[in-house]
Write an enzyme that holds these catalytic residues in place. Structure first.
Site, PDB file in Angstrom:
ATOM      1  N   GLY A  65       0.809  -1.208   0.000  1.00 58.50           N
ATOM      2  CA  GLY A  65       0.000   0.000   0.000  1.00 58.50           C
ATOM      3  C   GLY A  65       0.847   1.263   0.000  1.00 58.50           C
ATOM      4  O   GLY A  65       0.488   2.272  -0.619  1.00 58.50           O
ATOM      5  N   ASP A  66       1.984   1.220   0.683  1.00 61.06           N
ATOM      6  CA  ASP A  66       2.897   2.364   0.701  1.00 61.06           C
ATOM      7  C   ASP A  66       3.526   2.556  -0.675  1.00 61.06           C
ATOM      8  O   ASP A  66       3.687   3.691  -1.148  1.00 61.06           O
ATOM      9  CB  ASP A  66       3.982   2.150   1.744  1.00 61.06           C
ATOM     10  CG  ASP A  66       3.426   1.975   3.147  1.00 61.06           C
ATOM     11  OD1 ASP A  66       2.397   2.617   3.460  1.00 61.06           O
ATOM     12  OD2 ASP A  66       3.998   1.184   3.910  1.00 61.06           O
TER      13      ASP A  66
END
Length: 278
Positions: free
Chosen positions: A240-241
């Site tokens: 997600g980062d």
């Protein structure tokens, strides 16, 4: 300059550690890696756009090692020091899903940020973890407001269902009102939790759904952006980062929300095939 404010911690990745037998040995592959959502975004973006990390680590060997590793990834690292560097145990199951045991340590004690550390910022990215404690919340909010006043765009990652629930709907709405993010990121469960808390972000709202199309909401209109399927997922830590980094870099290059979401999904794919974050 992309400026990311938040956590730099150690991740202890335990592959095959999601089903543990109590009271005996549990064989697994264990790796110690650099972690922290904010540090992950800065590191993933750095090869593509100048990036700076702002946070707090302990004045200890682990903190010094993590700062050195992040700097080696071409990130401009600005840290306060004091207390004990945080660590997270990440238990990864057979399909790459994670269960995290979190000790943020010094990261939760971020104090007022030197205005000079925000110099040149054209985008400021904020994981929600930075708002979990009262002191760091004030520091992050003030920094975001200062950068936005100087023309930077701001993004917020809802980051964690547990943090969303801990803050509650009233505080989350207050945070959104204070920082007025241009872009809000969430995964499907985080978006569901935010909705349950009666939180409806304005601006661009990006919802990641694993192998399903990313939902991109702009001015109340939502569209689906297809993503490529990854069949050999090893560990979803940092995916997600990496998505946020890819999205932001594309947006800084002039791409629209849909094109930026596609760029984010491509970068996230690379994080799925390795243990730990990029």
């Amino acid at each position: 300059m992309l400026v990311v404010i938040g956590d730099l911690v150690a991740d202890l990745i335990v592959l095959g550690g999601a089903a543990l037998e109590r009271g005996t040995d549990n064989p697994a592959e264990v790796r110690l890696t650099r972690g922290g959502s904010a540090a992950n975004v800065a590191a993933a973006a750095a090869p593509r756009h100048p990036s700076r990390f702002i946070g707090r680590v302990g004045d200890d060997p682990l903190g010094h090692a993590l700062v050195g590793e992040l700097a080696a990834a071409a990130v401009d690292v600005k840290v306060q020091r004091g207390g004990r560097t945080g660590s997270i145990v990440v238990l990864v199951d057979a399909v790459g899903e994670r269960t995290m045991i979190t000790d943020r340590g010094a990261a939760a004690e971020l104090g007022s940020i030197d205005p000079g550390w925000l110099a040149g910022a054209d985008w400021v990215h904020l994981p929600l973890y930075g708002f979990a404690s009262t002191g760091s919340r004030r520091a992050v909010t003030d920094a975001a407001a200062r950068a936005a006043a100087d023309g930077a765009r701001v993004s917020l990652d809802l980051s964690s269902v547990a943090t969303l629930r801990e803050l509650g709907g009233a505080d989350l709405r207050r945070i959104l009102a204070e920082i007025c993010p241009d872009v809000v990121f969430a995964n499907e469960e985080e978006a569901r939790t935010a909705s349950e808390l009666d939180v409806a972000p304005e601006g661009v709202y990006v919802i990641k759904r694993g192998p399903e199309p990313v939902l991109v909401g702009v001015d109340g209109q939502t569209s689906a952006v297809p993503v490529d399927r990854v069949d050999d997922v090893l560990d979803s830590t940092g995916a997600g980062d990496a998505f946020a980094a890819g999205f932001i870099v594309a947006a800084l290059g002039g791409a629209g929300p849909r094109e930026s979401a596609r760029a984010g999904s491509v970068l996230a794919m690379s994080a799925l095939r390795r243990p730990g974050a990029l």
